[in-house]
Design a protein around this motif. Structure first.
Motif, PDB file in Angstrom:
ATOM      1  N   PRO A 115      18.396 -67.812  24.338  1.00  0.00           N
ATOM      2  CA  PRO A 115      18.971 -68.908  25.346  1.00  0.00           C
ATOM      3  C   PRO A 115      19.539 -69.931  24.924  1.00  0.00           C
ATOM      4  O   PRO A 115      20.162 -71.031  25.208  1.00  0.00           O
ATOM      5  CB  PRO A 115      17.632 -69.001  25.894  1.00  0.00           C
ATOM      6  N   GLN A 116      18.953 -70.432  23.422  1.00  0.00           N
ATOM      7  CA  GLN A 116      18.685 -71.347  22.184  1.00  0.00           C
ATOM      8  C   GLN A 116      20.134 -71.176  21.497  1.00  0.00           C
ATOM      9  O   GLN A 116      20.087 -72.151  20.872  1.00  0.00           O
ATOM     10  CB  GLN A 116      17.459 -72.068  21.401  1.00  0.00           C
ATOM     11  N   SER A 117      21.285 -70.403  21.048  1.00  0.00           N
ATOM     12  CA  SER A 117      21.552 -69.569  20.471  1.00  0.00           C
ATOM     13  C   SER A 117      23.253 -70.364  20.375  1.00  0.00           C
ATOM     14  O   SER A 117      24.207 -69.484  19.999  1.00  0.00           O
ATOM     15  CB  SER A 117      21.593 -68.180  20.020  1.00  0.00           C
ATOM     16  N   LYS A 118      23.643 -70.157  21.552  1.00  0.00           N
ATOM     17  CA  LYS A 118      24.760 -70.628  22.319  1.00  0.00           C
ATOM     18  C   LYS A 118      25.168 -71.522  20.776  1.00  0.00           C
ATOM     19  O   LYS A 118      26.941 -70.590  20.736  1.00  0.00           O
ATOM     20  CB  LYS A 118      24.794 -71.899  23.016  1.00  0.00           C
ATOM     21  N   TYR A 151      24.615 -75.619   2.670  1.00  0.00           N
ATOM     22  CA  TYR A 151      24.192 -75.829   4.269  1.00  0.00           C
ATOM     23  C   TYR A 151      23.663 -76.662   4.439  1.00  0.00           C
ATOM     24  O   TYR A 151      23.088 -76.343   6.202  1.00  0.00           O
ATOM     25  CB  TYR A 151      23.381 -74.377   4.754  1.00  0.00           C
ATOM     26  N   ASP A 152      23.257 -77.657   3.676  1.00  0.00           N
ATOM     27  CA  ASP A 152      23.386 -78.872   4.456  1.00  0.00           C
ATOM     28  C   ASP A 152      23.741 -79.757   5.585  1.00  0.00           C
ATOM     29  O   ASP A 152      24.956 -79.373   5.336  1.00  0.00           O
ATOM     30  CB  ASP A 152      22.863 -79.503   2.684  1.00  0.00           C
ATOM     31  N   GLU A 155      24.525 -75.607  12.947  1.00  0.00           N
ATOM     32  CA  GLU A 155      24.224 -74.693  14.195  1.00  0.00           C
ATOM     33  C   GLU A 155      23.543 -73.698  12.672  1.00  0.00           C
ATOM     34  O   GLU A 155      22.919 -72.633  12.801  1.00  0.00           O
ATOM     35  CB  GLU A 155      25.875 -73.780  13.723  1.00  0.00           C
ATOM     36  N   PHE A 156      23.564 -74.104  11.400  1.00  0.00           N
ATOM     37  CA  PHE A 156      23.019 -72.793  10.638  1.00  0.00           C
ATOM     38  C   PHE A 156      21.217 -73.607  10.538  1.00  0.00           C
ATOM     39  O   PHE A 156      20.718 -72.647  10.436  1.00  0.00           O
ATOM     40  CB  PHE A 156      23.681 -72.790   8.597  1.00  0.00           C
ATOM     41  N   THR A 157      21.381 -75.455  10.597  1.00  0.00           N
ATOM     42  CA  THR A 157      19.713 -75.065  10.449  1.00  0.00           C
ATOM     43  C   THR A 157      19.046 -74.527  11.999  1.00  0.00           C
ATOM     44  O   THR A 157      17.674 -73.608  11.113  1.00  0.00           O
ATOM     45  CB  THR A 157      19.772 -76.394  10.695  1.00  0.00           C
ATOM     46  N   ALA A 201      15.171 -67.721  12.349  1.00  0.00           N
ATOM     47  CA  ALA A 201      15.112 -66.648  10.903  1.00  0.00           C
ATOM     48  C   ALA A 201      13.482 -66.499   9.931  1.00  0.00           C
ATOM     49  O   ALA A 201      13.272 -65.669   9.667  1.00  0.00           O
ATOM     50  CB  ALA A 201      16.359 -66.590  10.601  1.00  0.00           C
ATOM     51  N   ASN A 202      13.375 -67.499   9.983  1.00  0.00           N
ATOM     52  CA  ASN A 202      12.048 -68.073   9.020  1.00  0.00           C
ATOM     53  C   ASN A 202      10.929 -67.792   9.723  1.00  0.00           C
ATOM     54  O   ASN A 202      10.621 -67.774  10.990  1.00  0.00           O
ATOM     55  CB  ASN A 202      12.368 -69.744   8.883  1.00  0.00           C
TER      56      ASN A 202
END
Length: 207
Positions: free
Chosen positions: A19-22, A192-193, A197-199, A205-206
């Protein structure tokens, strides 16, 4: 930090289909399908299970499924193993997603295009060096488009991506590097800093 392998079934669904991946999914699809252009403004992540409407029809479980703001439907699968008849499976899932849009009595003009995006951890098209391949309906001799090219198959072959971290030039590169090497990293790399969206993707993924 230790990151899970995003190519595994659980992790891929968690990163791109939660749900939080939009924001993550919008960025990923814009990168892969539209060369990073902000074509997709919004989408709705929906249940990836395709329940058959006809008794006896084979069930389908996808990794991620979404409706785009432009009306298209995107189905996404991450394939780690080159299983038998995978080409037929991909085509079957795409055709099923297209046909299940209509109920009895509904008109064909209500059908929305379906894009089937498949990411593979193996080389699917050995004779091609292209990382991304895009298939649509064409006339056999003249290669003209079918009037309603509502069924499109897109493939991303990760083994053909060889760029190093310092060579990443755009967001498409960054997503392919993320998918291929995320579980080998111990921290979020500098390129990626500041990209939200990458953060979020790295946070999910952590381990």
């Amino acid at each position: 930090m230790r990151f899970i392998n995003p190519k595994t079934d659980f992790a891929f669904k968690k990163i791109f289909g939660s749900p939080q991946s939009k924001e993550i999914l919008i960025s990923f699809l814009n990168a892969i399908l539209y060369d990073g252009k902000p074509t997709i403004k919004d989408l709705e992540i929906i249940d990836p299970y395709l329940a058959p409407k006809i008794q006896g029809v084979k069930d389908t479980y996808l990794d991620v499924r979404a409706f785009l703001s432009g009306g298209q439907k995107v189905i996404i699968e991450m394939q780690v193993l080159n299983v038998a008849a995978i080409e037929k499976r991909i085509l079957y899932n795409a055709a099923k997603s297209y046909s299940l849009q209509l109920d009895k009595g509904e008109k064909y003009h209500l059908l929305n295009p379906v894009i089937a995006l498949t990411i593979t951890d193996f080389k699917m098209f050995e004779k091609s060096e292209e990382i991304i391949s895009w298939y649509v309906l064409k006339e056999k001799e003249r290669l003209t488009d079918y009037p309603e090219s509502d069924l499109e198959l897109v493939f991303v072959e990760l083994p053909k991506f060889h760029k190093k971290l310092e060579e990443l030039s755009d967001i498409k590169d960054k997503w392919m590097y993320f998918l291929k090497y995320c579980d080998e990293l111990s921290e979020i790399p500098e390129p990626y800093d500041g990209i939200s969206e990458f953060t979020k993707a790295f946070e999910i993924a952590n381990k």
